[in-house]
Scaffold this motif. Structure first.
Motif, PDB file in Angstrom:
ATOM      1  N   UNK A  30       0.818  -1.214   0.000  1.00 31.39           N
ATOM      2  CA  UNK A  30       0.000   0.000   0.000  1.00 31.39           C
ATOM      3  C   UNK A  30       0.852   1.264   0.000  1.00 31.39           C
ATOM      4  N   UNK A  31       2.046   1.207   0.610  1.00 36.26           N
ATOM      5  CA  UNK A  31       2.839   2.428   0.786  1.00 36.26           C
ATOM      6  C   UNK A  31       4.090   2.473  -0.068  1.00 36.26           C
ATOM      7  N   UNK A  32       4.424   1.406  -0.784  1.00 38.50           N
ATOM      8  CA  UNK A  32       5.715   1.346  -1.464  1.00 38.50           C
ATOM      9  C   UNK A  32       5.899   2.468  -2.478  1.00 38.50           C
ATOM     10  N   UNK A  33       4.942   2.633  -3.379  1.00 42.59           N
ATOM     11  CA  UNK A  33       5.076   3.692  -4.396  1.00 42.59           C
ATOM     12  C   UNK A  33       5.050   5.068  -3.743  1.00 42.59           C
ATOM     13  N   UNK A  34       4.192   5.250  -2.739  1.00 42.18           N
ATOM     14  CA  UNK A  34       4.151   6.532  -2.026  1.00 42.18           C
ATOM     15  C   UNK A  34       5.510   6.835  -1.397  1.00 42.18           C
ATOM     16  N   UNK A  35       6.140   5.828  -0.822  1.00 46.46           N
ATOM     17  CA  UNK A  35       7.455   6.019  -0.200  1.00 46.46           C
ATOM     18  C   UNK A  35       8.511   6.384  -1.236  1.00 46.46           C
ATOM     19  N   UNK A  36       8.522   5.666  -2.347  1.00 43.96           N
ATOM     20  CA  UNK A  36       9.535   5.929  -3.371  1.00 43.96           C
ATOM     21  C   UNK A  36       9.396   7.330  -3.959  1.00 43.96           C
ATOM     22  N   UNK A  37       8.162   7.790  -4.108  1.00 42.35           N
ATOM     23  CA  UNK A  37       7.943   9.164  -4.578  1.00 42.35           C
ATOM     24  C   UNK A  37       8.443  10.164  -3.538  1.00 42.35           C
ATOM     25  N   UNK A  38       8.211   9.874  -2.245  1.00 40.72           N
ATOM     26  CA  UNK A  38       8.628  10.779  -1.175  1.00 40.72           C
ATOM     27  C   UNK A  38      10.149  10.889  -1.057  1.00 40.72           C
ATOM     28  N   UNK A  39      10.884   9.814  -1.377  1.00 39.53           N
ATOM     29  CA  UNK A  39      12.346   9.893  -1.273  1.00 39.53           C
ATOM     30  C   UNK A  39      12.949  10.598  -2.476  1.00 39.53           C
ATOM     31  N   UNK A 106      18.087  -7.852  -6.492  1.00 44.59           N
ATOM     32  CA  UNK A 106      18.664  -9.008  -5.812  1.00 44.59           C
ATOM     33  C   UNK A 106      17.787  -9.475  -4.659  1.00 44.59           C
ATOM     34  N   UNK A 107      17.179  -8.527  -3.942  1.00 48.33           N
ATOM     35  CA  UNK A 107      16.376  -8.860  -2.780  1.00 48.33           C
ATOM     36  C   UNK A 107      14.973  -9.303  -3.140  1.00 48.33           C
ATOM     37  N   UNK A 108      14.156  -9.500  -2.109  1.00 48.95           N
ATOM     38  CA  UNK A 108      12.771  -9.926  -2.295  1.00 48.95           C
ATOM     39  C   UNK A 108      11.864  -8.820  -1.781  1.00 48.95           C
ATOM     40  N   UNK A 109      11.228  -8.118  -2.707  1.00 49.75           N
ATOM     41  CA  UNK A 109      10.269  -7.048  -2.404  1.00 49.75           C
ATOM     42  C   UNK A 109       9.031  -7.300  -3.241  1.00 49.75           C
ATOM     43  N   UNK A 110       7.851  -7.240  -2.615  1.00 50.15           N
ATOM     44  CA  UNK A 110       6.608  -7.466  -3.363  1.00 50.15           C
ATOM     45  C   UNK A 110       5.870  -6.153  -3.547  1.00 50.15           C
ATOM     46  N   UNK A 111       5.901  -5.567  -4.749  1.00 51.20           N
ATOM     47  CA  UNK A 111       5.171  -4.327  -4.979  1.00 51.20           C
ATOM     48  C   UNK A 111       3.679  -4.510  -5.172  1.00 51.20           C
ATOM     49  N   UNK A 112       3.259  -5.753  -5.377  1.00 50.09           N
ATOM     50  CA  UNK A 112       1.858  -6.011  -5.712  1.00 50.09           C
ATOM     51  C   UNK A 112       1.052  -6.583  -4.558  1.00 50.09           C
ATOM     52  N   UNK A 113       1.725  -6.983  -3.479  1.00 49.93           N
ATOM     53  CA  UNK A 113       1.032  -7.677  -2.410  1.00 49.93           C
ATOM     54  C   UNK A 113       0.871  -9.159  -2.694  1.00 49.93           C
ATOM     55  N   UNK A 241      -1.838  -3.130 -13.327  1.00 49.50           N
ATOM     56  CA  UNK A 241      -2.702  -2.752 -12.200  1.00 49.50           C
ATOM     57  C   UNK A 241      -2.284  -3.500 -10.940  1.00 49.50           C
ATOM     58  N   UNK A 242      -0.973  -3.556 -10.659  1.00 42.10           N
ATOM     59  CA  UNK A 242      -0.540  -4.138  -9.402  1.00 42.10           C
ATOM     60  C   UNK A 242      -1.054  -3.273  -8.251  1.00 42.10           C
ATOM     61  N   UNK A 243      -1.141  -3.854  -7.080  1.00 46.10           N
ATOM     62  CA  UNK A 243      -1.820  -3.202  -5.962  1.00 46.10           C
ATOM     63  C   UNK A 243      -1.201  -1.858  -5.599  1.00 46.10           C
ATOM     64  N   UNK A 244       0.137  -1.764  -5.659  1.00 39.10           N
ATOM     65  CA  UNK A 244       0.794  -0.502  -5.332  1.00 39.10           C
ATOM     66  C   UNK A 244       0.349   0.620  -6.268  1.00 39.10           C
ATOM     67  N   UNK A 245       0.220   0.294  -7.569  1.00 45.14           N
ATOM     68  CA  UNK A 245      -0.165   1.313  -8.537  1.00 45.14           C
ATOM     69  C   UNK A 245      -1.650   1.673  -8.423  1.00 45.14           C
ATOM     70  N   UNK A 246      -2.494   0.695  -8.111  1.00 44.91           N
ATOM     71  CA  UNK A 246      -3.905   1.011  -7.884  1.00 44.91           C
ATOM     72  C   UNK A 246      -4.041   1.937  -6.684  1.00 44.91           C
ATOM     73  N   UNK A 247      -3.275   1.641  -5.618  1.00 40.43           N
ATOM     74  CA  UNK A 247      -3.308   2.496  -4.431  1.00 40.43           C
ATOM     75  C   UNK A 247      -2.857   3.917  -4.773  1.00 40.43           C
ATOM     76  N   UNK A 248      -1.800   4.022  -5.563  1.00 38.40           N
ATOM     77  CA  UNK A 248      -1.298   5.345  -5.951  1.00 38.40           C
ATOM     78  C   UNK A 248      -2.319   6.071  -6.824  1.00 38.40           C
ATOM     79  N   UNK A 249      -2.986   5.339  -7.723  1.00 33.87           N
ATOM     80  CA  UNK A 249      -4.004   5.944  -8.588  1.00 33.87           C
ATOM     81  C   UNK A 249      -5.161   6.509  -7.753  1.00 33.87           C
ATOM     82  N   UNK A 250      -5.629   5.753  -6.770  1.00 33.11           N
ATOM     83  CA  UNK A 250      -6.699   6.250  -5.900  1.00 33.11           C
ATOM     84  C   UNK A 250      -6.230   7.443  -5.073  1.00 33.11           C
ATOM     85  N   UNK A 251      -4.962   7.428  -4.684  1.00 32.52           N
ATOM     86  CA  UNK A 251      -4.422   8.561  -3.914  1.00 32.52           C
ATOM     87  C   UNK A 251      -4.398   9.830  -4.761  1.00 32.52           C
ATOM     88  N   UNK A 252      -3.968   9.729  -6.010  1.00 32.73           N
ATOM     89  CA  UNK A 252      -3.881  10.894  -6.891  1.00 32.73           C
ATOM     90  C   UNK A 252      -5.260  11.314  -7.383  1.00 32.73           C
TER      91      UNK A 252
END
Length: 410
Positions: A30-39, A106-113, A241-252
């Protein structure tokens, strides 16, 4: 009759690690894209990062899952958890684009949930090893269900943590760092959980199996090749339409805050999880292939309708309706894949089709992020995703409607 009565100590551990991991994925999504934009990352940098995350996952998952039986399933799972910790620590420690790219690749990060890394394949192989054939379907159904519920709770928790952070003096990117720290901490807990698995989950060699040809497949290369192409197309559409991007779309689009986004995706993932049980009931009546297609088609129409809704209430309602049927094809897709191959090809078939989906899903987030970042094009990813998935449904039906695999005849 209960699933609880069918689980050994190892089974309970695998269910616990599944729940913990999916909670972490939901927490972050839910917060990954928001965080990356903030940094300070640009939209194209965020999209590239998400794409490389999935590309890296594809390569590492293929390597780990194809060597897991030789390396050891427990060791493979521990290594995957360590890669979760690595990614979480790097993301929370720096906003430098190149370092984030390395950690994401290299690591394991799930942007979609959704599930990512080697865990799903290895855990399912381990579960198959410790439950009987007649119990496996029920155990897998609940395994998927508890994962969806955990993702839903994680999404809610991620939004609430981000919402509460300003009350503790954390603003901007710092407001999202507690979520990243929690993600890394759960990775540490997973290392401990996997370390307690017994040797009963490890593979046993079967010297009587026929020699393998390409990627562990022999008689079923052609149907798995076709399924891989089709599943890759479906995943390519889903990547828009991964979950992070849907969340960002609703936020914007509707200015929804992280807490509200977490609540929306809590209910979305709960609905998706419940639908997994309904899929089994439906498949017994109309068949695996028909269940895959005729639940997937209306969900894609609903996906296209989301950005056309007049206000946030209608948009959220249509999104939730879509989630209530969108995942019914997942357990049936897995069962169908297993039914079109020989028993000794099932691990290879799951791995090859899984990699095809990962490759498809790794390309589209880069394009989607650029589109979402443009005021006039921000809704296009929904149309592309829905349209491509409808094409997948039609092609799948044309390619396999005349085929009657063993499980589908039941």
């Amino acid at each position: 009759m209960s699933v609880a009565g069918k689980l050994t100590r190892d089974g309970w551990l695998l269910f616990a690690t599944r729940c913990s991991r999916m909670f972490a994925y939901g927490l972050l999504s839910v917060v990954l894209v928001l965080y990356l934009v903030e940094v300070g990352l640009e939209e194209w940098e965020v999209g590239l990062l998400l794409t490389l995350t999935l590309v890296g996952d594809t390569a590492i998952s293929l390597w780990l899952t194809t060597t897991a039986d030789r390396l050891g399933r427990r060791r493979t799972l521990i290594l995957g958890a360590a890669l979760m910790v690595l990614a979480g620590i790097v993301f929370v420690s720096t906003g430098h684009f190149l370092l984030l790219v390395v950690a994401a690749t290299v690591g394991v990060i799930s942007p979609s949930g959704n599930e990512i890394g080697p865990f799903l394949s290895v855990e399912q192989a381990a579960l198959s090893h410790i439950v009987s054939d007649d119990r496996r379907t029920d155990v897998f159904a609940w395994y998927n269900l508890v994962g969806s519920f955990s993702t839903a709770l994680g999404a809610l928790a991620g939004g609430l943590i981000a919402q509460a952070s300003p009350h503790f003096g954390l603003t901007g990117a710092a407001a999202f760092r507690p979520v990243l720290l929690a993600y890394a901490a759960i990775g540490v807990a997973l290392i401990g959980g996997f370390a307690f698995l017994s040797s009963a989950v490890e593979a046993t060699r079967d010297e009587s199996r026929p020699p393998k040809t390409m990627l562990g497949l022999h008689e079923s290369q052609w149907p798995i090749f076709k399924l891989s192409l089709l599943f890759g197309l479906d995943a390519f559409g889903g990547g828009f339409v991964i979950q992070s991007l849907i969340a960002y779309w609703f936020h914007v689009r509707f200015q929804l805050d992280p807490a509200m986004l977490g609540t929306v995706f809590l209910f979305a993932n709960l609905l998706a999880g419940i639908s997994a049980l309904a899929a089994g009931w439906l498949a017994r009546r109309i068949g695996l292939l028909n269940t895959m297609i005729f639940t997937h088609l209306p969900s894609n129409v609903l996906l296209i309708l989301v950005p056309l809704m007049p206000d946030v209430y209608w948009a959220v309602g249509v999104l939730l309706a879509r989630f209530s049927i969108s995942q019914m094809d997942v357990p049936t897709r897995q069962a169908y894949t297993m039914s079109v191959v020989r028993p000794d090809e099932r691990s290879a078939a799951a791995g090859v089709t899984g990699v095809a989906r990962s490759v498809g899903a790794s390309i589209s987030p880069l394009l989607a992020t650029v589109l979402v970042g443009s005021a006039g094009l921000m809704s296009v990813p929904f149309f592309l995703a829905g349209g491509l998935k409808i094409v997948y449904d039609v092609l799948l039906y044309r390619a396999f409607s005349s085929r009657t695999p063993g499980h589908d005849r039941k």
